[in-house]
Scaffold this motif. Sequence first.
Motif, PDB file in Angstrom:
ATOM      1  N   ARG A  34       0.671  -1.334   0.016  1.00 27.89           N
ATOM      2  CA  ARG A  34      -0.211  -0.032  -0.068  1.00 27.89           C
ATOM      3  C   ARG A  34       0.841   1.232   0.064  1.00 27.89           C
ATOM      4  N   ASP A  35       2.209   1.103   0.173  1.00 21.90           N
ATOM      5  CA  ASP A  35       3.063   2.444   0.155  1.00 21.90           C
ATOM      6  C   ASP A  35       3.661   2.636  -0.954  1.00 21.90           C
ATOM      7  N   PHE A  36       3.018   2.219  -2.102  1.00 19.35           N
ATOM      8  CA  PHE A  36       3.666   2.529  -3.510  1.00 19.35           C
ATOM      9  C   PHE A  36       3.145   3.969  -3.791  1.00 19.35           C
ATOM     10  N   GLU A  37       4.186   4.890  -3.857  1.00 18.16           N
ATOM     11  CA  GLU A  37       3.718   6.370  -4.060  1.00 18.16           C
ATOM     12  C   GLU A  37       3.275   6.617  -5.543  1.00 18.16           C
ATOM     13  N   LYS A  38       2.185   7.613  -5.693  1.00 23.24           N
ATOM     14  CA  LYS A  38       1.826   7.681  -7.070  1.00 23.24           C
ATOM     15  C   LYS A  38       2.769   8.544  -8.089  1.00 23.24           C
ATOM     16  N   GLU A  39       3.648   9.232  -7.301  1.00 26.63           N
ATOM     17  CA  GLU A  39       4.613  10.224  -7.990  1.00 26.63           C
ATOM     18  C   GLU A  39       5.722   9.176  -8.739  1.00 26.63           C
ATOM     19  N   TRP A  40       5.866   8.035  -8.267  1.00 30.30           N
ATOM     20  CA  TRP A  40       6.728   6.829  -8.738  1.00 30.30           C
ATOM     21  C   TRP A  40       6.439   6.551 -10.207  1.00 30.30           C
ATOM     22  N   ILE A  41       5.008   6.836 -10.646  1.00 33.74           N
ATOM     23  CA  ILE A  41       4.508   6.287 -11.943  1.00 33.74           C
ATOM     24  C   ILE A  41       4.899   7.382 -13.060  1.00 33.74           C
ATOM     25  N   TYR A  42       5.452   8.490 -12.691  1.00 37.24           N
ATOM     26  CA  TYR A  42       5.607   9.662 -13.650  1.00 37.24           C
ATOM     27  C   TYR A  42       6.982   9.852 -13.722  1.00 37.24           C
ATOM     28  N   TYR A  43       7.290  10.747 -14.752  1.00 40.94           N
ATOM     29  CA  TYR A  43       8.595  10.880 -15.098  1.00 40.94           C
ATOM     30  C   TYR A  43       9.561  11.485 -13.835  1.00 40.94           C
ATOM     31  N   GLN A  44      10.800  10.915 -13.713  1.00 41.50           N
ATOM     32  CA  GLN A  44      11.672  11.357 -12.647  1.00 41.50           C
ATOM     33  C   GLN A  44      12.754  12.203 -13.310  1.00 41.50           C
ATOM     34  N   ASP A  45      13.560  12.528 -12.438  1.00 40.64           N
ATOM     35  CA  ASP A  45      14.653  13.401 -12.874  1.00 40.64           C
ATOM     36  C   ASP A  45      15.689  12.321 -13.489  1.00 40.64           C
ATOM     37  N   THR A  46      16.155  12.644 -14.571  1.00 38.27           N
ATOM     38  CA  THR A  46      17.083  11.744 -15.504  1.00 38.27           C
ATOM     39  C   THR A  46      18.440  11.295 -14.888  1.00 38.27           C
ATOM     40  N   GLY A  48      18.495  10.379 -11.505  1.00 33.51           N
ATOM     41  CA  GLY A  48      17.859   9.678 -10.508  1.00 33.51           C
ATOM     42  C   GLY A  48      17.037  10.400  -9.510  1.00 33.51           C
ATOM     43  N   MET A  49      16.300   9.573  -8.854  1.00 29.98           N
ATOM     44  CA  MET A  49      15.251  10.289  -7.790  1.00 29.98           C
ATOM     45  C   MET A  49      16.241  11.031  -6.925  1.00 29.98           C
ATOM     46  N   PRO A  50      15.832  12.208  -6.408  1.00 33.76           N
ATOM     47  CA  PRO A  50      16.437  12.981  -5.392  1.00 33.76           C
ATOM     48  C   PRO A  50      16.777  12.192  -4.062  1.00 33.76           C
ATOM     49  N   SER A  73      23.904  16.322  -6.085  1.00 33.05           N
ATOM     50  CA  SER A  73      23.898  16.951  -7.275  1.00 33.05           C
ATOM     51  C   SER A  73      25.171  16.241  -8.217  1.00 33.05           C
ATOM     52  N   ASN A  74      26.058  15.645  -7.545  1.00 38.21           N
ATOM     53  CA  ASN A  74      27.278  15.248  -8.443  1.00 38.21           C
ATOM     54  C   ASN A  74      27.252  13.520  -8.850  1.00 38.21           C
ATOM     55  N   ILE A  75      25.949  13.114  -8.382  1.00 38.46           N
ATOM     56  CA  ILE A  75      25.738  11.699  -8.377  1.00 38.46           C
ATOM     57  C   ILE A  75      24.514  11.490  -9.860  1.00 38.46           C
ATOM     58  N   ILE A  76      24.718  10.496 -10.526  1.00 33.87           N
ATOM     59  CA  ILE A  76      23.786   9.997 -11.311  1.00 33.87           C
ATOM     60  C   ILE A  76      23.779   8.695 -11.233  1.00 33.87           C
ATOM     61  N   ILE A  77      22.330   8.051 -11.325  1.00 39.25           N
ATOM     62  CA  ILE A  77      21.834   6.638 -11.248  1.00 39.25           C
ATOM     63  C   ILE A  77      21.299   6.335 -12.698  1.00 39.25           C
ATOM     64  N   SER A  78      21.991   4.986 -13.190  1.00 39.55           N
ATOM     65  CA  SER A  78      21.454   4.623 -14.226  1.00 39.55           C
ATOM     66  C   SER A  78      21.434   3.308 -14.443  1.00 39.55           C
ATOM     67  N   SER A  79      21.064   2.773 -15.582  1.00 44.44           N
ATOM     68  CA  SER A  79      20.830   1.046 -15.617  1.00 44.44           C
ATOM     69  C   SER A  79      22.069   0.327 -15.786  1.00 44.44           C
ATOM     70  N   GLY A  80      22.813   0.371 -14.696  1.00 43.28           N
ATOM     71  CA  GLY A  80      23.974  -0.727 -14.534  1.00 43.28           C
ATOM     72  C   GLY A  80      25.215   0.121 -14.837  1.00 43.28           C
ATOM     73  N   CYS A  81      26.510  -0.134 -14.542  1.00 43.84           N
ATOM     74  CA  CYS A  81      27.756   0.208 -14.744  1.00 43.84           C
ATOM     75  C   CYS A  81      27.874   0.552 -16.020  1.00 43.84           C
ATOM     76  N   ASN A  82      27.462  -0.442 -16.831  1.00 46.45           N
ATOM     77  CA  ASN A  82      27.765  -0.144 -18.273  1.00 46.45           C
ATOM     78  C   ASN A  82      27.318   1.061 -18.811  1.00 46.45           C
ATOM     79  N   SER A  83      25.965   1.464 -18.388  1.00 49.03           N
ATOM     80  CA  SER A  83      25.197   2.621 -18.851  1.00 49.03           C
ATOM     81  C   SER A  83      25.962   3.831 -18.193  1.00 49.03           C
ATOM     82  N   VAL A  84      26.540   3.692 -16.945  1.00 50.52           N
ATOM     83  CA  VAL A  84      27.165   4.766 -16.223  1.00 50.52           C
ATOM     84  C   VAL A  84      28.460   5.262 -16.960  1.00 50.52           C
ATOM     85  N   LEU A  85      29.019   4.195 -17.614  1.00 46.95           N
ATOM     86  CA  LEU A  85      30.641   4.270 -18.102  1.00 46.95           C
ATOM     87  C   LEU A  85      30.102   5.018 -19.324  1.00 46.95           C
ATOM     88  N   GLU A  86      29.070   4.709 -20.062  1.00 46.77           N
ATOM     89  CA  GLU A  86      28.893   5.170 -21.360  1.00 46.77           C
ATOM     90  C   GLU A  86      28.466   6.659 -21.390  1.00 46.77           C
TER      91      GLU A  86
END
Length: 251
Positions: A34-46, A48-50, A73-86
Amino acid sequence: MWDGTKGCINVSVAENRAVTDLVLSKIREIDGKRDFEKEWIYYQDTMGMPGTRIAVSNYLHKLFSTSTPPPPSNIIISSGCNSVLEVLFSNICDPGDIVMVPSPYYATFNFDLGCRLGVKVVGCKGMGGHSNVKSEYFPTAEYLESSYDDIVRSHGVKPRALLYTNPHNPVGVRSTVADLEDVVRWADGKGMHVVGDEIYAGSGFSDGEGVGHVSLMKVSEGMYGRVRDNHHVVYALSKDFAVSGLRVGVG
């Protein structure tokens, strides 16, 4: 678009908020929570979520033993290390640039940097004259200088960056503070970017003197009082948390 009563309705973003309640109730039904937040289904900061980036910052502070948590602000989150390296190398390199990687190295670096970016990975001499035999696969400035000169002669361009793994993949050894300071000092003198792939940072044991993982972030702080702009660390949950299929990378 003005609705005449309550202000503007943003129609420039493809988000159907008219069915939020229907979508949210179905997700909660499937998920069982029941704790799934409605904002999670919309676009987030590219980047990563703050909130997640703050949590990652605090975790990396502990893992890398830095004096302060890295700015979210210096951190990005992406789909795996491969994506971060790219993403990282698309910002610090141009097509045709050369990245030095001490040999032997993780072979997928060639794909990560070369497939779409057109960046060439060139293996360089890895063994040096260390007194600590556990570090024999970690390069010295002397060996890097020799490889650098060979690359300039054979390719006609100066390498743009140095990419290394610590703990080492595939050998498994870890660098000492002296090892990493030697490498960083050399690369900074060449005006190069230094990228540490530290995906196994939490998967080792401390030595007999209680010294564990030595991070580029920690060494950069010690040398310059802050993490320099040309020093980058990539990390992921794949190895330390044994969840490689979840594809969570951090840079």
